[in-house]
Design an enzyme around this catalytic site. Structure first.
Site, mmCIF file in Angstrom:
data_model
loop_
_atom_site.group_PDB
_atom_site.id
_atom_site.type_symbol
_atom_site.label_atom_id
_atom_site.label_comp_id
_atom_site.label_asym_id
_atom_site.label_seq_id
_atom_site.Cartn_x
_atom_site.Cartn_y
_atom_site.Cartn_z
ATOM 1 N N SER A 12 2.458 -4.649 4.161
ATOM 2 C CA SER A 12 2.493 -3.298 4.445
ATOM 3 C C SER A 12 3.518 -2.892 5.609
ATOM 4 O O SER A 12 3.559 -1.660 5.778
ATOM 5 C CB SER A 12 0.990 -3.007 5.173
ATOM 6 O OG SER A 12 0.783 -3.495 6.225
ATOM 7 N N MET A 23 -8.044 -7.748 -0.108
ATOM 8 C CA MET A 23 -6.881 -7.033 -1.132
ATOM 9 C C MET A 23 -6.797 -7.972 -2.370
ATOM 10 O O MET A 23 -6.542 -7.260 -3.204
ATOM 11 C CB MET A 23 -5.786 -6.967 -0.002
ATOM 12 C CG MET A 23 -5.921 -6.028 1.092
ATOM 13 S SD MET A 23 -5.849 -4.483 0.691
ATOM 14 C CE MET A 23 -4.394 -4.043 -0.063
ATOM 15 N N LYS A 52 3.830 -15.549 4.817
ATOM 16 C CA LYS A 52 4.187 -14.923 3.224
ATOM 17 C C LYS A 52 5.691 -15.697 2.866
ATOM 18 O O LYS A 52 5.733 -15.955 1.574
ATOM 19 C CB LYS A 52 4.673 -13.316 3.531
ATOM 20 C CG LYS A 52 3.302 -12.655 3.927
ATOM 21 C CD LYS A 52 3.627 -11.027 3.992
ATOM 22 C CE LYS A 52 2.418 -10.401 4.313
ATOM 23 N NZ LYS A 52 1.356 -10.473 3.216
ATOM 24 N N HIS A 66 3.036 -2.714 -2.356
ATOM 25 C CA HIS A 66 1.996 -2.389 -1.338
ATOM 26 C C HIS A 66 0.865 -1.498 -1.761
ATOM 27 O O HIS A 66 0.919 -0.601 -1.960
ATOM 28 C CB HIS A 66 2.841 -1.738 -0.169
ATOM 29 C CG HIS A 66 1.893 -1.419 0.886
ATOM 30 N ND1 HIS A 66 2.025 -0.385 1.850
ATOM 31 C CD2 HIS A 66 0.874 -1.989 1.297
ATOM 32 C CE1 HIS A 66 1.118 -0.270 2.684
ATOM 33 N NE2 HIS A 66 0.250 -0.908 2.431
ATOM 34 N N ASN A 117 3.469 4.148 5.907
ATOM 35 C CA ASN A 117 3.259 3.892 7.518
ATOM 36 C C ASN A 117 4.307 4.413 8.485
ATOM 37 O O ASN A 117 4.058 4.633 9.586
ATOM 38 C CB ASN A 117 3.088 2.342 7.714
ATOM 39 C CG ASN A 117 1.798 1.829 7.284
ATOM 40 O OD1 ASN A 117 0.958 2.461 7.220
ATOM 41 N ND2 ASN A 117 1.851 0.448 6.694
ATOM 42 N N GLU A 172 2.976 1.358 -3.117
ATOM 43 C CA GLU A 172 4.441 1.828 -2.864
ATOM 44 C C GLU A 172 5.305 0.267 -3.333
ATOM 45 O O GLU A 172 4.991 -0.678 -2.964
ATOM 46 C CB GLU A 172 4.495 1.481 -1.278
ATOM 47 C CG GLU A 172 4.347 2.850 -0.640
ATOM 48 C CD GLU A 172 4.549 2.653 0.732
ATOM 49 O OE1 GLU A 172 5.392 3.583 1.487
ATOM 50 O OE2 GLU A 172 3.890 1.924 1.413
ATOM 51 N N GLU A 219 -0.582 -10.524 7.586
ATOM 52 C CA GLU A 219 0.746 -9.810 7.697
ATOM 53 C C GLU A 219 1.506 -10.830 8.790
ATOM 54 O O GLU A 219 1.751 -10.872 10.044
ATOM 55 C CB GLU A 219 0.638 -8.575 8.542
ATOM 56 C CG GLU A 219 0.211 -7.455 7.392
ATOM 57 C CD GLU A 219 1.548 -7.191 6.441
ATOM 58 O OE1 GLU A 219 2.379 -6.468 6.773
ATOM 59 O OE2 GLU A 219 1.374 -7.565 5.094
ATOM 60 N N ASP A 260 -6.523 -19.309 -3.527
ATOM 61 C CA ASP A 260 -6.645 -19.549 -2.118
ATOM 62 C C ASP A 260 -7.039 -21.022 -1.769
ATOM 63 O O ASP A 260 -6.927 -21.926 -2.570
ATOM 64 C CB ASP A 260 -8.273 -18.829 -1.780
ATOM 65 C CG ASP A 260 -7.761 -18.033 -0.182
ATOM 66 O OD1 ASP A 260 -7.473 -18.714 0.606
ATOM 67 O OD2 ASP A 260 -8.147 -16.610 -0.230
ATOM 68 N N ASN A 273 -5.810 0.012 0.932
ATOM 69 C CA ASN A 273 -7.352 -0.517 0.831
ATOM 70 C C ASN A 273 -8.123 0.541 1.164
ATOM 71 O O ASN A 273 -7.923 1.246 1.732
ATOM 72 C CB ASN A 273 -7.376 -1.519 2.141
ATOM 73 C CG ASN A 273 -8.557 -2.559 2.100
ATOM 74 O OD1 ASN A 273 -9.290 -2.538 1.254
ATOM 75 N ND2 ASN A 273 -9.361 -2.649 3.477
#
Length: 715
Positions: free
Chosen positions: A431, A328, A409, A452, A502, A464, A404, A347, A455
């Site tokens: 998500s 992503m 986060k 959001h 979702n 979103e 997630e 990263d 993928n």
């Protein structure tokens, strides 16, 4: 005969005729105060008047040009489609355009189209009536016939002229898919005769029109001549293309096979007969439900493009950082770079970042319109940075793409928010997790937003934008502006569990799990969805998403909405058994061979005890899968999850369902489809399912009230 919405029109909507000192006529298709040139009735009448005038004056030649580097002709007004109620009316509209372009084709002197910017639909059909076509090398220059994407066929001569110009196989490749070509590709296939820089475009066209310069047209290859101009060749093309269309459209889209039949008929029976059939079939297509649904979807995409328009100027100089170089994150960073923004890809290790850069390179390798120089320039905009790097200075947009997990986060974004500009936007690509809770750990939470992506990032068109409890209007607008700059369609939704996409998707996935436990074969469940028009069945979709991710989101949704969103924990069982889906080659399906096959010990692993069900009809399965999806969508509509209840929310839910979960475009979106069914019928379906399977199918109040009052879902 592509259409664009009239609300974008400005100015008089007419054409301008002038002459050079050397005696060449020039028709300009509009004026400088028009940002979009469309074929309104006024413009077509004006064009016809000017064509008659130049015919009478018999100049050295004629050039038909646009008004700027970024606009030629974007087709006819899309509102015309909605206004047509009878097939005969649509046929008359096509005949008018055909007659006008026939007049251009029959002019007794050289005609040249000088093209820069979009030249699509009716614009493309018009320039094919000219003797020559010259296009600028601007990256805005495209040409083609996108009509089938609106559920219609080219109606101003496109199905007849294009096969004769470039050969039947190349023409069908464009017409049937609704494709547009960039300048170089258009020259390669022979759709245009020359490509020049914009500052040389008009001068070159005038020289060709006046006879001072000759152009050599690219001939149709011998084999394509046989396939185009012989009965045997057309029969071969027809048979092969019919099979291909059946596979691609699955019988849901009538326009492509109609366009195929019309093009081949005209080649066999002559131009006049072909145009007559084209007009008749345009009239027939323009009143189909598929056309009306696709036009609805077109308006939704145009509306989404306008979100954040007022803030686009503020994106100049945007400097981004993406935290997380996985699938992503790399996809998001690549989008930033392709759209002329510098971006840092961060990263925990150089190896992880290099892997992300490799993915960006792979994504760029698929962009055939980019030169190697363009690709290198894009890659040079991506900077590598490990997690322990110092402050980011002038970065003014940060987005994380980590796993997630709320703690992860919060830590990532809390840390990064202290190392970038104090008013920089801080975005999470979650998500399912609460944007409001993530923002609680960040100073100035008004700058925190959910963004959001879906993928795979380069392909999926939806974003979103999730408004947290303290997200400012400025943050929302700027994020919407960035989304459209990145080529995505944004929808703005509230911070509820699962957000919009979702939340309406999981009742559909959950029901598939119940059906597995009831003894249905996973292949039958997926086939029922495919027969409805979904691009992929729900079981196969879970494998694609990843069963670890699916289990996590299912837990979030269940915790947020209670028992009506509960489902058998099948994804969790698969996850614990080491079957993660396509990502490790083992899920509900096995992916070790050329095609996926159902996991042979699935029933044992999941503890399915009910006998296997033999299916005689797939329609009841589809109804069961989709009824609660519609039920939840109406709840979202009335709760204002996606904007003010009514048309605003309905539009965003329709767009989100098509672009986010693959709801069939020819059905117009979930609310559009529910409206077509009607509240009374939907309530009846839900009551039957509730009686058979329990309270999870209890109809929401919005359906009950509308059924009682005879109201639609856009009220």
């Amino acid at each position: 005969m592509a259409f664009r919405s009239s609300h974008m029109l400005q100015g008089s909507g007419r054409t301008v005729l002038r002459y050079t000192e050397g005696g060449t006529a020039i028709i300009e298709l509009g004026s400088n105060d028009e940002s979009v040139i469309t074929f309104t009735a006024a413009r077509m009448e004006s064009l016809r008047t000017h064509i008659a005038e130049v015919r009478a004056k018999n100049p050295k030649g004629l050039v038909i040009t646009g008004v700027s580097e970024n606009m030629y002709a974007a087709g006819a007004d899309i509102n015309l489609i909605n206004s047509v109620k009878e097939a005969e009316e649509g046929a008359r509209m096509a005949e008018f355009g055909q007659t006008l372009f026939d007049e251009i084709e029959s002019l007794p002197f050289t005609t040249v189209a000088a093209i820069s910017g979009p030249c699509v639909g009716g614009g493309c059909e018009m320039v094919m009536a000219c003797n020559y076509r010259i296009i600028s090398n601007s990256n805005k220059s495209i040409i083609g016939l996108p009509e089938t994407k609106l559920g219609i066929i080219p109606g101003f001569g496109g199905t007849q002229r294009m096969p004769r110009l470039i050969g039947l196989p190349a023409a069908l490749d464009i017409i049937l898919s609704g494709k547009t070509l960039r300048a170089k590709k258009a020259k390669d296939v022979g759709l245009v005769d020359e490509m020049v820089a914009y500052d040389r475009l008009l001068d070159t066209a005038i020289k060709v029109a006046s006879g001072a310069m000759n152009l050599k047209r690219k001939p149709i290859k011998f084999i394509n001549k046989l396939l185009t101009f012989t009965a045997l060749g057309r029969s071969i093309v027809n048979n092969q293309t019919t099979k291909l269309l059946a596979k691609q459209t699955k019988g849901f889209y009538p326009a492509p096979p109609t366009a195929l039949a019309t093009a081949i008929y005209g080649l066999g029976h002559g131009m006049k007969a072909g145009l007559q059939l084209e007009a008749k079939e345009l009239g027939r297509m323009i009143v189909t439900p598929e056309c009306k649904a696709l036009v609805n979807l077109f308006f939704l995409t145009e509306g989404a493009k306008g979100l954040g328009k007022s803030a686009r100027g503020e994106l100049k100089g945007l400097y981004g950082v993406v935290i997380g170089a996985g699938t992503m994150g790399a996809g998001i960073a690549g989008l930033f770079a392709q759209n002329e923004h510098r971006v840092i890809l961060q990263d925990r290790s150089e190896a992880a970042i290099d892997k992300g850069i490799a993915q960006i390179k792979k994504d760029l390798s698929r962009a055939s319109h980019l030169s190697e120089q363009d690709k290198n320039l894009i890659l040079n905009r991506v900077e590598k940075r490990e997690s322990d790097a110092p402050a980011f200075g002038s970065v003014n947009f940060a987005i994380e793409a980590a796993f997630e997990d709320m703690k992860v986060k919060k830590k990532i974004l809390g840390d990064i928010s202290k190392r970038i500009e104090p008013d920089a936007i801080v975005a999470t690509n979650t998500s399912s997790l609460s944007v409001t809770e993530i923002a609680s750990s960040i100073e100035r939470p008004e700058r925190v937003i959910g963004m959001h992506f879906f993928n795979p990032v380069p392909k999926m068109p939806l974003v979103e934008i999730v408004r947290g409890a303290k997200s400012s209007d400025k943050t929302v607008v700027l994020t919407a502006a960035l989304s459209t700059k990145l080529g995505k369609y944004p929808i703005i939704v509230n911070d509820v569990p699962g957000f919009l996409v979702n939340r309406i998707l999981f009742p559909y996935l959950n029901e598939a799990m119940y059906m597995v436990m009831d003894g249905y074969k996973i292949t039958d469940i997926d086939k029922a969805a495919l027969k409805f028009g979904m691009p992929m069945g729900p079981i196969r979709l879970l494998d694609e998403v990843g069963l670890d991710v699916g289990a996590h989101v299912a837990e979030v949704i269940h915790n947020g909405y209670g028992d009506r969103m509960a489902a058998p924990p099948l994804a969790e069982k698969m996850h614990k058994a080491g079957r993660l889906g396509r990502k490790n080659g083992k899920g509900f399906y096995d992916f070790s061979g050329k095609t996926e096959t159902p996991f042979t010990d699935l029933r044992t692993l999941l503890g399915v005890t009910k006998p296997e069900v033999e299916v005689s009809s797939y329609e009841p399965l589809a109804d069961r899968l989709l009824s609660n999806l519609l039920n939840e969508a109406v709840r979202c509509l009335d709760e204002g999850v996606a904007g003010a209840p009514g048309k605003e929310a309905a539009n965003q839910i329709d767009l989100g369902s098509v672009m986010g979960i693959g709801f069939p475009p020819f059905r117009g979106g979930v609310i559009y489809y529910a409206n077509a069914i009607g509240a009374a019928k939907l309530l009846e379906n839900l009551e039957k399912l509730e009686a058979a399977h329990g309270p999870r199918f209890k109809a929401c109040d919005g359906i009950k009230v509308r059924a009682k009052m005879g109201k639609g879902f856009y009220n």
